[in-house]
Design an enzyme around this catalytic site. Sequence first.
Site, PDB file in Angstrom:
ATOM      1  N   GLY A   2      50.347 -12.834  22.127  1.00  0.00           N
ATOM      2  CA  GLY A   2      50.491 -12.719  23.579  1.00  0.00           C
ATOM      3  C   GLY A   2      49.140 -12.279  24.122  1.00  0.00           C
ATOM      4  N   VAL A  27      48.671  -7.253  28.844  1.00  0.00           N
ATOM      5  CA  VAL A  27      48.695  -6.173  27.842  1.00  0.00           C
ATOM      6  C   VAL A  27      47.908  -6.594  26.596  1.00  0.00           C
ATOM      7  CG1 VAL A  27      50.136  -4.740  26.339  1.00  0.00           C
ATOM      8  CG2 VAL A  27      50.915  -5.272  28.663  1.00  0.00           C
ATOM      9  N   ARG A  59      57.963  -7.731  33.857  1.00  0.00           N
ATOM     10  CA  ARG A  59      58.825  -7.490  35.023  1.00  0.00           C
ATOM     11  C   ARG A  59      58.147  -7.863  36.330  1.00  0.00           C
ATOM     12  NH1 ARG A  59      61.197  -1.642  35.403  1.00  0.00           N
ATOM     13  NH2 ARG A  59      59.268  -0.940  34.401  1.00  0.00           N
ATOM     14  N   ARG A  89      63.763  -3.649  32.938  1.00  0.00           N
ATOM     15  CA  ARG A  89      63.274  -4.139  31.645  1.00  0.00           C
ATOM     16  C   ARG A  89      64.364  -4.963  30.961  1.00  0.00           C
ATOM     17  NH1 ARG A  89      61.335   1.174  32.022  1.00  0.00           N
ATOM     18  NH2 ARG A  89      59.065   1.319  32.011  1.00  0.00           N
ATOM     19  N   ASN A 114      62.974 -12.845  26.251  1.00  0.00           N
ATOM     20  CA  ASN A 114      62.066 -12.240  25.274  1.00  0.00           C
ATOM     21  C   ASN A 114      62.655 -12.172  23.867  1.00  0.00           C
ATOM     22  OD1 ASN A 114      60.157 -12.069  27.215  1.00  0.00           O
ATOM     23  ND2 ASN A 114      60.177  -9.847  27.432  1.00  0.00           N
ATOM     24  N   ASP A 137      54.998   6.579  27.811  1.00  0.00           N
ATOM     25  CA  ASP A 137      55.818   7.435  28.676  1.00  0.00           C
ATOM     26  C   ASP A 137      55.278   8.865  28.691  1.00  0.00           C
ATOM     27  OD1 ASP A 137      57.491   5.297  29.272  1.00  0.00           O
ATOM     28  OD2 ASP A 137      58.795   5.681  27.556  1.00  0.00           O
ATOM     29  N   ARG A 141      52.144   9.113  30.747  1.00  0.00           N
ATOM     30  CA  ARG A 141      52.438   9.182  32.187  1.00  0.00           C
ATOM     31  C   ARG A 141      52.832  10.609  32.574  1.00  0.00           C
ATOM     32  NH1 ARG A 141      55.409   3.279  32.255  1.00  0.00           N
ATOM     33  NH2 ARG A 141      53.538   2.134  32.937  1.00  0.00           N
ATOM     34  N   HIS A 162      63.099   3.315  26.034  1.00  0.00           N
ATOM     35  CA  HIS A 162      62.093   3.076  27.068  1.00  0.00           C
ATOM     36  C   HIS A 162      62.806   2.466  28.259  1.00  0.00           C
ATOM     37  CE1 HIS A 162      58.238   2.321  28.778  1.00  0.00           C
ATOM     38  NE2 HIS A 162      58.290   1.017  28.664  1.00  0.00           N
TER      39      HIS A 162
HETATM   40  N1  LIG Z   1      56.542  -1.145  25.704  1.00  0.00           N
HETATM   41  C1  LIG Z   1      55.953  -0.859  26.840  1.00  0.00           C
HETATM   42  O1  LIG Z   1      55.789   0.306  27.180  1.00  0.00           O
HETATM   43  C2  LIG Z   1      55.442  -1.985  27.707  1.00  0.00           C
HETATM   44  C3  LIG Z   1      54.526  -1.717  28.730  1.00  0.00           C
HETATM   45  C4  LIG Z   1      54.034  -2.774  29.483  1.00  0.00           C
HETATM   46  C5  LIG Z   1      54.481  -4.075  29.248  1.00  0.00           C
HETATM   47  N2  LIG Z   1      55.405  -4.278  28.276  1.00  0.00           N
HETATM   48  C6  LIG Z   1      55.919  -5.631  27.969  1.00  0.00           C
HETATM   49  O2  LIG Z   1      54.926  -6.360  27.290  1.00  0.00           O
HETATM   50  C7  LIG Z   1      55.138  -7.757  27.515  1.00  0.00           C
HETATM   51  C8  LIG Z   1      53.817  -8.398  27.960  1.00  0.00           C
HETATM   52  O3  LIG Z   1      53.429  -7.916  29.226  1.00  0.00           O
HETATM   53  P1  LIG Z   1      52.153  -8.530  29.973  1.00  0.00           P
HETATM   54  O4  LIG Z   1      51.957  -7.760  31.221  1.00  0.00           O
HETATM   55  O5  LIG Z   1      51.040  -8.693  29.014  1.00  0.00           O
HETATM   56  O6  LIG Z   1      52.733  -9.985  30.339  1.00  0.00           O
HETATM   57  P2  LIG Z   1      51.883 -11.313  30.577  1.00  0.00           P
HETATM   58  O7  LIG Z   1      52.803 -12.274  31.240  1.00  0.00           O
HETATM   59  O8  LIG Z   1      50.580 -10.989  31.217  1.00  0.00           O
HETATM   60  O9  LIG Z   1      51.560 -11.846  29.082  1.00  0.00           O
HETATM   61  C9  LIG Z   1      52.516 -12.300  28.215  1.00  0.00           C
HETATM   62  C10 LIG Z   1      51.878 -13.393  27.376  1.00  0.00           C
HETATM   63  O10 LIG Z   1      52.804 -13.785  26.340  1.00  0.00           O
HETATM   64  C11 LIG Z   1      52.591 -15.174  26.136  1.00  0.00           C
HETATM   65  N3  LIG Z   1      53.708 -15.774  25.413  1.00  0.00           N
HETATM   66  C12 LIG Z   1      54.922 -16.147  25.875  1.00  0.00           C
HETATM   67  N4  LIG Z   1      55.661 -16.677  24.893  1.00  0.00           N
HETATM   68  C13 LIG Z   1      54.899 -16.635  23.763  1.00  0.00           C
HETATM   69  C14 LIG Z   1      55.107 -17.030  22.421  1.00  0.00           C
HETATM   70  N5  LIG Z   1      56.248 -17.590  22.028  1.00  0.00           N
HETATM   71  N6  LIG Z   1      54.095 -16.836  21.549  1.00  0.00           N
HETATM   72  C15 LIG Z   1      52.934 -16.287  21.920  1.00  0.00           C
HETATM   73  N7  LIG Z   1      52.685 -15.885  23.191  1.00  0.00           N
HETATM   74  C16 LIG Z   1      53.654 -16.061  24.089  1.00  0.00           C
HETATM   75  C17 LIG Z   1      52.399 -15.725  27.543  1.00  0.00           C
HETATM   76  O11 LIG Z   1      51.817 -17.011  27.531  1.00  0.00           O
HETATM   77  C18 LIG Z   1      51.514 -14.646  28.164  1.00  0.00           C
HETATM   78  O12 LIG Z   1      50.140 -14.952  27.999  1.00  0.00           O
HETATM   79  C19 LIG Z   1      56.254  -7.854  28.558  1.00  0.00           C
HETATM   80  O13 LIG Z   1      57.487  -8.077  27.909  1.00  0.00           O
HETATM   81  C20 LIG Z   1      56.245  -6.470  29.192  1.00  0.00           C
HETATM   82  O14 LIG Z   1      57.494  -6.115  29.763  1.00  0.00           O
HETATM   83  C21 LIG Z   1      55.879  -3.275  27.498  1.00  0.00           C
END
Ligand SMILES: NC(=O)c1ccc[n+]([C@@H]2O[C@H](COP(=O)([O-])OP(=O)(O)OC[C@H]3O[C@@H](n4cnc5c(N)ncnc54)[C@H](O)[C@@H]3O)[C@@H](O)[C@H]2O)c1
Length: 309
Positions: A9, A13, A82, A88, A95, A148, A151, A175
């Site tokens: 991904g 993030v 989101r 979430r 996801n 968390d 923050r 979370h």
């Molecule tokens: N755990 C936490 O505390 C926390 C905090 C922030 C974000 N998140 C989660 O992290 C995830 C990513 O967030 P983001 O802001 O980077 O989103 P984003 O949309 O910027 O990036 C997600 C990426 O995943 C890629 N993707 C989708 N399907 C895929 C696959 N099958 N294989 C490889 N890549 C794939 C997309 O093309 C995209 O580039 C989200 O689910 C978000 O909710 C979790």
Amino acid sequence: MRKKVTIVGSGNVGATAAHWIAAKELADVVLLDVVEGVPQGKALDLLQAMPIEKRDCNILGTNDYADTANSDIVVITAGIARKPGMSRDDLLNTNSGIMASVVKQVVAASPDTIIIVVSNPLDAMAQAAFKHSGFPRERVIGMAGVLDSARFRTFIAAELNVSVENVTAFVLGGHGDTMVPLSRYSTVAGIPITELIEPLRLKELESRTANGGAEIVKHLKTGSAYYAPSAAAVEMVEAILKDKKKILPCAAYLQGEYGISGLYVGVPCKLGAKGLEQIIEIKLTAEEQAALQKSADSVKELCAVIGVA
Ligand SMILES: NC(=O)c1ccc[n+]([C@@H]2O[C@H](COP(=O)([O-])OP(=O)(O)OC[C@H]3O[C@@H](n4cnc5c(N)ncnc54)[C@H](O)[C@@H]3O)[C@@H](O)[C@H]2O)c1
């Protein structure tokens, strides 16, 4: 030989995690995404910052899992994030499908790796990664508590006008809205914050922490937080790569600890070269235990929906 970290991904993030890893010169990085061109472009751009930053890290962008082979750690950020008005949990079905396909390919390329899950809803996605990987629980860990508690630490430091370095904070549970900030175990230079902040004000800070992600989604409108989430994931990466034996709040698969079994929940964990090396059990009050159980129950419901309970 340098360590190798794959980030699946390459969105907000994932790419920012690559940035933190390179800035700290922790490992070579492979950025992978399904979208063609995005990981390649971001990786090349970041690579070209290395002479300026005086860091020797190779950064490769790819759509091919063959390039991820034998990674020491794989951080999974793939999925959708989101938008305003979404919880979430709304991300669950999309996801979980992505997680199943990603984990299968990660495991085939790096059978001995340690997986750090970031995609939301975090605890259920960590559970899905654990089940799909067939790995022991030591090698599948979820990132949420580091974020968390960071923050919570930010808000406490601002409230008391002290260095963030003086503040330690403790957050347990899933979370989500049911997370359990533990003020009793949060301190400023060793002094419990319950002695420094009035109970009502403390409740407000706890509530702002539990809703910390939503506050940022509301500002951004088109996505969710990524600087602090990626820094949090990289703190876990660093603890493992450097075998630091660092105690961090992480989502771990509980097997009776805290009276919970067969479920990913946020608890204090010791991270080192083997991944999750120990779950630290602390004594909770009846009220805290009930809050943790409620949080675990909501994780379990999500896991049941996607068939990984
Ligand atoms: N755990 C936490 O505390 C926390 C905090 C922030 C974000 N998140 C989660 O992290 C995830 C990513 O967030 P983001 O802001 O980077 O989103 P984003 O949309 O910027 O990036 C997600 C990426 O995943 C890629 N993707 C989708 N399907 C895929 C696959 N099958 N294989 C490889 N890549 C794939 C997309 O093309 C995209 O580039 C989200 O689910 C978000 O909710 C979790």
